[in-house]
Design a protein around this motif. Structure first.
Motif, PDB file in Angstrom:
ATOM      1  N   SER A  20      -0.955   5.655  -1.049  1.00  0.00           N
ATOM      2  CA  SER A  20       0.445   4.966   0.156  1.00  0.00           C
ATOM      3  C   SER A  20      -0.199   5.069   0.863  1.00  0.00           C
ATOM      4  O   SER A  20       0.739   4.522   1.814  1.00  0.00           O
ATOM      5  N   ALA A  21      -1.796   4.688   1.387  1.00  0.00           N
ATOM      6  CA  ALA A  21      -2.078   5.253   2.374  1.00  0.00           C
ATOM      7  C   ALA A  21      -2.424   3.668   2.742  1.00  0.00           C
ATOM      8  O   ALA A  21      -2.468   3.082   4.158  1.00  0.00           O
ATOM      9  N   ALA A  25       0.361  -2.151   3.441  1.00  0.00           N
ATOM     10  CA  ALA A  25      -0.513  -2.407   5.147  1.00  0.00           C
ATOM     11  C   ALA A  25      -0.938  -4.106   5.576  1.00  0.00           C
ATOM     12  O   ALA A  25      -1.295  -3.935   7.267  1.00  0.00           O
ATOM     13  N   ARG A  28       0.492  -4.025   9.462  1.00  0.00           N
ATOM     14  CA  ARG A  28      -0.114  -3.230  10.439  1.00  0.00           C
ATOM     15  C   ARG A  28      -1.763  -3.480  10.818  1.00  0.00           C
ATOM     16  O   ARG A  28      -1.882  -4.162  10.248  1.00  0.00           O
ATOM     17  N   ASP A  87      -8.008  -5.056   1.208  1.00  0.00           N
ATOM     18  CA  ASP A  87      -7.531  -5.648   1.767  1.00  0.00           C
ATOM     19  C   ASP A  87      -7.881  -5.964   2.660  1.00  0.00           C
ATOM     20  O   ASP A  87      -9.149  -6.584   3.652  1.00  0.00           O
ATOM     21  N   ASP A 296      -3.417   1.457  11.786  1.00  0.00           N
ATOM     22  CA  ASP A 296      -3.790   2.382  11.026  1.00  0.00           C
ATOM     23  C   ASP A 296      -5.292   1.486  12.295  1.00  0.00           C
ATOM     24  O   ASP A 296      -5.320   0.956  12.408  1.00  0.00           O
ATOM     25  N   GLY A 309      -1.494   4.291   7.097  1.00  0.00           N
ATOM     26  CA  GLY A 309       0.352   4.660   6.284  1.00  0.00           C
ATOM     27  C   GLY A 309       0.094   5.992   6.152  1.00  0.00           C
ATOM     28  O   GLY A 309       0.497   6.526   4.919  1.00  0.00           O
ATOM     29  N   ARG A 344       6.577  11.951   9.758  1.00  0.00           N
ATOM     30  CA  ARG A 344       6.078  10.511  10.880  1.00  0.00           C
ATOM     31  C   ARG A 344       7.394  10.418  11.963  1.00  0.00           C
ATOM     32  O   ARG A 344       6.489   9.786  13.228  1.00  0.00           O
TER      33      ARG A 344
END
Length: 410
Positions: A20-21, A25, A28, A87, A296, A309, A344
Motif C-alpha cells: 500500500s505504501a 506513487a 506523488r 519506483d 512521500d 503512501g 490520513r
C-alpha cells in the motif's frame, strides 16, 4: 536530551514496506531528508536528535564518527533504492538538516547528495537545501556546496540581540548570519532562508523588531519565525523551573507573531504557511510543502522519520546503533505505523489548514463543518475562500490555529 520515538510495530530487517505504501506513487512527489546528528554544543532549548562529541564519547565508537558519516548515510540511500524497487520517480527535493550539517566537510554533504542523485535521479528543477550554522561556513565552503549541486541554504539566525542568543545558548555572534546571506548570494545561491525564534525569556518587542529588521536587511527571500517552545528535559526548561529566567506567556507569543507578520509583510514577504514567509512563490520551501501536503519522503539518518503512501516509519536514534544496523546489512528502522483513512483525513486537515491555500471543506465531517461555519462567523476563517469550498485561516485564525484544527477534525 532528544525526545522519545513513537510507539509502533517492528520494522522488518530488510526495511520492506507494505504494498500500500507504493500504490499510486507516481502521482506523488518524492523527497529525501538527510539527517546529520552532530552539534558542536547543545543549545539550551533543543530536544532534537543531535549529539555533541562529549555525548558520543565511549558510546558510539568508530561507528558514530563524523569522519565516516557520509559513507554510512549513503548506505541507507542505497537501502532506500532496494526498498522502493523500480519506483521511477526522480527526487523533487533534498533537505539536509540536523544538528549542524555544516560540521561535516562540504565534500561530505556533496557526496550524500550525489548518492541520492546516483540512485534515484533528481528532477530538473529539484530544490536542494542544507541547514547551516553561521559560524561553521565561509565563502569557500558555500561555493563548494553550490558547485556540488545545492541551490538553497537555511541559516539559523534566531535573534540579532546578544542577550537573547545567550539565553538560547547560541554560539554565533550577532551580524554573522546577515554576512552569511551575502556570502551565499556571492556563491550563487538564489534562495536563502533565515530561521528566527521569538518569545525567548528576556526578549522585548523592540528586540524582536530589531531582529526582523536585521533579517530583512540581509536580503533573504525566505524567513521562518517560530515561537519558542520550552521542551521538558532541556537545559532551558531546567533554568525556568529554577526561576533563573522567566517563562514567556502565550499573549507575548501572539504579540510577537503579529509584529512579524506586519514587519515582514511591509517588506514584501507573504505568508504561505503559519510560520513561514517568502518574497515569491519560487522562494517557498518546497521540501516542507511535501510534508504539509502529505507527499512521500525518505528520512535517512539516526532518528529520521519517513512517509510513503500512508505508511510512516522512523529510525533508531543513536548514531552508533544506526551505523551498526547498516554495517550489519539491516534496516536502521526502529518502528512503523500504517495510517488508517481516518488518520490520513485528520492529518490532511491539521497540515493543510496551516497553508495559505487552506484545506478543502470536503475533508470535514458534519461536526467539523458546523465548527467551520462558526469559525468563519467569528473571523477565524476567510469568508471568500470559504464560499468557494476551502477553509483558510485569517490572521486571527493563525494565532489560534491549533484550537481551530481541534474543532474542525471532529
Amino acid at each position: 536530551m532528544p525526545s522519545a520515538l513513537p510507539d509502533g510495530e517492528p520494522m522488518p530487517e530488510d526495511g520492506a514496506l507494505p504494498a500500500s505504501a507504493l500504490a499510486g506513487a507516481a502521482s506523488r512527489p518524492l523527497g529525501f531528508y538527510l539527517h546529520v546528528p552532530y552539534c558542536a554544543t547543545r543549545c539550551g532549548y533543543c530536544d532534537f536528535n543531535t549529539y555533541t562529541a562529549t555525548e558520543l564519547r565511549g558510546s558510539g565508537g568508530v561507528l558514530a564518527s563524523r569522519d565516516n558519516y557520509a559513507d554510512t548515510l549513503t548506505d541507507e540511500v542505497r537501502l532506500a533504492r532496494k526498498v522502493l524497487g523500480d519506483d521511477p520517480r526522480p527526487v523533487r527535493t533534498v533537505f539536509v538538516g540536523g544538528g549542524t550539517p555544516t560540521l561535516l566537510a562540504a565534500g561530505d554533504l556533496v557526496r550524500m547528495l550525489a548518492a541520492v542523485r546516483d540512485e534515484f535521479g533528481l528532477a530538473d528543477d529539484a530544490e536542494i537545501t542544507t541547514e547551516a550554522n553561521p559560524e561553521s561556513v565561509d565563502e569557500a565552503y558555500l561555493a563548494e556546496l553550490r558547485e556540488g549541486g545545492f541551490n538553497r541554504v537555511s541559516f539559523g539566525m534566531q535573534s540579532a540581540k546578544q542577550h537573547v542568543l545567550k539565553v538560547l545558548d547560541r554560539t554565533h555572534t550577532p551580524g554573522r548570519p546577515e554576512a552569511c546571506v551575502a556570502e551565499a548570494r556571492a556563491a550563487g545561491f538564489d534562495h536563502v532562508n533565515l530561521d528566527l525564534i521569538y518569545g525567548t525569556p528576556g526578549e522585548t518587542d523592540d528586540d524582536w523588531r530589531a531582529t526582523l529588521d536585521a533579517a530583512i536587511g540581509a536580503g533573504p527571500d525566505h524567513v521562518s519565525a517560530y515561537a519558542l517552545i520550552v521542551e521538558e528535559g532541556t537545559q532551558l526548561a531546567r533554568r525556568i523551573r529554577r526561576g533563573e529566567v522567566p517563562m514567556t506567556d502565550d499573549d507575548v507569543h501572539a504579540d510577537r507573531y503579529l509584529i512579524a507578520d506586519e514587519v515582514l509583510g511591509r517588506a514584501g514577504f507573504s505568508w504561505y504557511e503559519v510560520s513561514n514567509w517568502a518574497t515569491s512563490e519560487a522562494g517557498r520551501c518546497l521540501h516542507n510543502e511535501l510534508y504539509w501536503r502529505g507527499a512521500d519522503w525518505w528520512g535517512a539518518g539516526p532518528g529520521a522519520h519517513s512517509h510513503a503512501g500512508g505508511v510512516r516509519w522512523w529510525n533508531v536514534k543513536h548514531p552508533g546503533a544506526y551505523a551498526a544496523a547498516l554495517a550489519g546489512g539491516r534496516s536502521p528502522g526502529a518502528g512503523r505505523e500504517v495510517l488508517s483513512e481516518e488518520d490520513r483525513r485528520v492529518e490532511r486537515i491539521l497540515l493543510e489548514l496551516r497553508l495559505v491555500e487552506g484545506c478543502p471543506l470536503t475533508l470535514l465531517k458534519e461536526a467539523g463543518l458546523a465548527a467551520s461555519r462558526k469559525a468563519r462567523d467569528e473571523g477565524l476563517l476567510e469568508a471568500v475562500p470559504y464560499a468557494a469550498g476551502r477553509a483558510v485561516l485569517t490572521l486571527r485564525g493563525r494565532l489560534l490555529a491549533d484550537a481551530v484544527v481541534r474543532d474542525l477534525v471532529d
